[in-house]
Enzyme design. Structure first.
Site, PDB file in Angstrom:
ATOM      1  N   ARG A 312       0.878  -1.226  -0.195  1.00  8.66           N
ATOM      2  CA  ARG A 312      -0.048  -0.173  -0.252  1.00  8.66           C
ATOM      3  C   ARG A 312       0.632   1.100  -0.253  1.00  8.66           C
ATOM      4  O   ARG A 312       0.646   2.656  -0.856  1.00  8.66           O
ATOM      5  CB  ARG A 312      -1.211  -0.249   1.329  1.00  8.66           C
ATOM      6  N   CYS A 342      14.890  -3.852  -4.031  1.00 10.27           N
ATOM      7  CA  CYS A 342      16.199  -3.592  -4.857  1.00 10.27           C
ATOM      8  C   CYS A 342      14.374  -2.600  -6.075  1.00 10.27           C
ATOM      9  O   CYS A 342      14.786  -2.788  -6.836  1.00 10.27           O
ATOM     10  CB  CYS A 342      16.343  -4.765  -5.496  1.00 10.27           C
TER      11      CYS A 342
HETATM   12  N1  LLP Z   1     -17.148  -4.598  -3.330  1.00 10.57           N
HETATM   13  C1  LLP Z   1     -15.965  -4.086  -4.719  1.00 10.57           C
HETATM   14  C2  LLP Z   1     -17.095  -4.614  -5.345  1.00 10.57           C
HETATM   15  C3  LLP Z   1     -15.420  -4.032  -4.568  1.00 10.57           C
HETATM   16  O1  LLP Z   1     -14.546  -3.586  -5.287  1.00 10.57           O
HETATM   17  C4  LLP Z   1     -14.520  -3.606  -3.227  1.00 10.57           C
HETATM   18  C5  LLP Z   1     -13.007  -3.369  -2.854  1.00 10.57           C
HETATM   19  C6  LLP Z   1     -15.386  -3.984  -1.625  1.00 10.57           C
HETATM   20  C7  LLP Z   1     -16.619  -4.208  -2.391  1.00 10.57           C
HETATM   21  C8  LLP Z   1     -14.723  -4.033  -0.527  1.00 10.57           C
HETATM   22  O2  LLP Z   1     -14.482  -2.559  -0.356  1.00 10.57           O
HETATM   23  P1  LLP Z   1     -14.111  -1.521   1.231  1.00 10.57           P
HETATM   24  O3  LLP Z   1     -14.996  -1.914   1.725  1.00 10.57           O
HETATM   25  O4  LLP Z   1     -13.085  -3.084   1.153  1.00 10.57           O
HETATM   26  O5  LLP Z   1     -13.272  -0.468   0.650  1.00 10.57           O
HETATM   27  N2  LLP Z   1      -6.001  -2.501  -2.378  1.00 10.57           N
HETATM   28  C9  LLP Z   1      -6.900  -1.212  -2.084  1.00 10.57           C
HETATM   29  C10 LLP Z   1      -8.308  -1.732  -1.726  1.00 10.57           C
HETATM   30  C11 LLP Z   1      -8.703  -2.067  -3.439  1.00 10.57           C
HETATM   31  C12 LLP Z   1     -10.258  -2.336  -3.484  1.00 10.57           C
HETATM   32  C13 LLP Z   1     -10.866  -3.055  -4.452  1.00 10.57           C
HETATM   33  N3  LLP Z   1     -12.403  -3.011  -4.252  1.00 10.57           N
HETATM   34  C14 LLP Z   1      -5.745  -0.759  -1.050  1.00 10.57           C
HETATM   35  O6  LLP Z   1      -5.415  -1.286  -0.156  1.00 10.57           O
HETATM   36  O7  LLP Z   1      -6.099   0.300  -0.727  1.00 10.57           O
END
Ligand code: LLP
Length: 418
Positions: A312, A342
């Site tokens: 992140r 690296c």
């Molecule tokens: N529903 C759908 C269709 C999604 O694409 C996502 C997350 C969620 C629910 C859940 O979202 P949350 O409640 O966790 O915000 N890697 C990124 C976050 C990517 C989120 C992708 N989709 C980070 O580390 O901030």
């Protein structure tokens, strides 16, 4: 809120000292608090108790089987985006009738398996996907529940990489195309439209974008009702943010209350897909300082966790709190906390004022969501173990990857003796 606390000079998660975890399991490692995960899930469930609701935990945030099993025992639903996530949820004891399947690129084999397992609903993101779904459902002699995912063109004011509901993003269906598609579905014998969905992004710290989304969903629901099409749910997606630094996202209760106010007059179920808000603040990445490196320009703490363990900061410039596991009374210095990979982007935190010695342990806080699940083997580094803490007890829920496992699926064309 962090799930960590100091007991004297030592950092704890629930009643377990992080120093003890490091001694038993080594570093780097991920550690989660079961109580924090359960409390967050229950907070959603209680807050929505005034209306019919289904909480479908977004598996991508943290997909360890033990975590999924903890949530399955609470009767949670699950939001999945791949065959792998489907199989994980089933292996962890999740109820297929509480699974929703999101994602913009579902493959034939993924759709077939999910139909075979009789999941609750597919969130469909395009017309070609709809046609594929009809064709597969009919060949399997099944009737399949679907929801149409709307792209409402609403800005959630979060990082551009995790913004998903704007016109230029690949997700969802233009709101103007929903009515014609809904009419088309009523002519398709194998599909049943049971919902309308949206998900506009992640780490959203304001209430307003969610309220705008629900207004759009309700508007569409009313238009469909006038045509005699009455979906039984609306799905607002996930996205509720957490506090990493100085953000003030709405609390779970405040969020739920505001949404309920909007829909309680309608006899309709709400589905939410929270990931980060359930596991984000329930986990830490524990790492040990290998070297303190002082140059004329900067001080670096080189630690044994890197961007392959926690992506992140490198990917989104994300700020996560870094805490010493043992407090020292010595003078603080300003450090960049960097990993061994690296790449110059391999850092976990910049400009942190800390009193450190080489060999000290550091906890990178709020790493429970999109931490391990985004980790990789880059630089041929073995992936970290994961540990679940429950009261005074720490259980290993994923072993440290071994060197044999690292390349066990690779095939050399000539055999080498070594
Ligand atoms: N529903 C759908 C269709 C999604 O694409 C996502 C997350 C969620 C629910 C859940 O979202 P949350 O409640 O966790 O915000 N890697 C990124 C976050 C990517 C989120 C992708 N989709 C980070 O580390 O901030």
């Amino acid at each position: 809120m962090s799930c960590l606390h100091y007991n004297g000079n030592d950092l704890y998660i629930e009643n377990v000292s992080l120093k003890d975890v490091a001694e038993e399991f080594g570093t780097p490692c991920y550690i989660y608090s079961r109580a924090a995960i359960e409390t967050n899930w229950q907070a959603f469930n209680d807050a929505f108790s005034g209306i019919p609701h289904r909480i479908c935990y977004a598996v991508k945030a943290n997909s360890n089987l033990a975590i999924l099993n903890v949530l399955a025992k609470l009767n949670s639903g699950f939001d999945i985006v791949s065959l792998g996530e489907l199989e994980r949820v089933l292996a962890a004891g999740g109820d297929p009738q509480k699974i929703v399947f999101s994602g913009v690129g579902k493959k034939q084999i993924e759709i077939e398996r999910a139909i075979e397992k009789n999941i609750y609903c597919f969130n469909v993101e395009s017309e070609p996907e709809l046609e594929r779904m009809q064709q597969i459902a009919s060949s399997l002699n099944a009737t399949v529940n679907i929801a149409l995912r709307i792209n409402p063109n609403i800005n959630p004011h979060t990082h551009s990489h995790i913004t998903t509901g704007l016109n230029e993003s690949k997700f969802g269906i233009d709101i103007n195309d929903i009515i014609p598609l809904a009419k088309r579905i009523s002519t398709l014998p194998s599909l049943k439209l049971i919902g309308i969905a949206s998900h506009i992004g992640s780490q959203i710290v304001h209430l307003d974008p969610f309220l705008q989304v629900i207004d759009r969903l309700l508007m569409t629901y009313n238009q469909l009702s006038e045509l005699g099409i009455r979906p039984s749910h609306i799905n607002i997606g996930g996205g509720l943010g957490i506090t990493y630094h100085d953000e003030h996202p709405p609390g779970i209760r405040e969020y739920a209350h505001a949404l309920q106010e909007k829909i309680k007059k309608q006899n309709i179920e709400i589905i939410i897909e929270p990931g980060r808000a359930i596991v984000g603040n329930a986990g830490v990445l524990l790492s040990r300082i290998e070297y303190l490196k002082h140059t004329q320009h900067k001080n670096f703490a080189i630690i044994d966790a890197g961007m392959n363990d926690l992506l992140r900061p490198a990917l989104y410039d994300a700020w996560q709190n870094i805490l010493p596991v043992q407090l020292r009374n010595t003078e603080k210095k300003r450090y960049d906390i960097a990993g061994p990979v690296c790449e110059s982007s391999d850092f976990l935190g910049k400009d942190r004022d800390l009193a450190l010695n080489s060999g000290d342990l550091l906890a990178i806080d709020s790493s429970g969501a999109y931490g391990f699940s985004m980790s990789s083997n880059y630089n041929s580094r073995c992936r970290s173990p994961e540990i679940l803490v429950d009261g005074t007890h720490a259980s290993l829920i994923r072993r440290r990857e071994s060197i044999e496992e690292l390349f066990s699926s690779e095939i050399m064309l000539d055999t080498v003796q070594y």
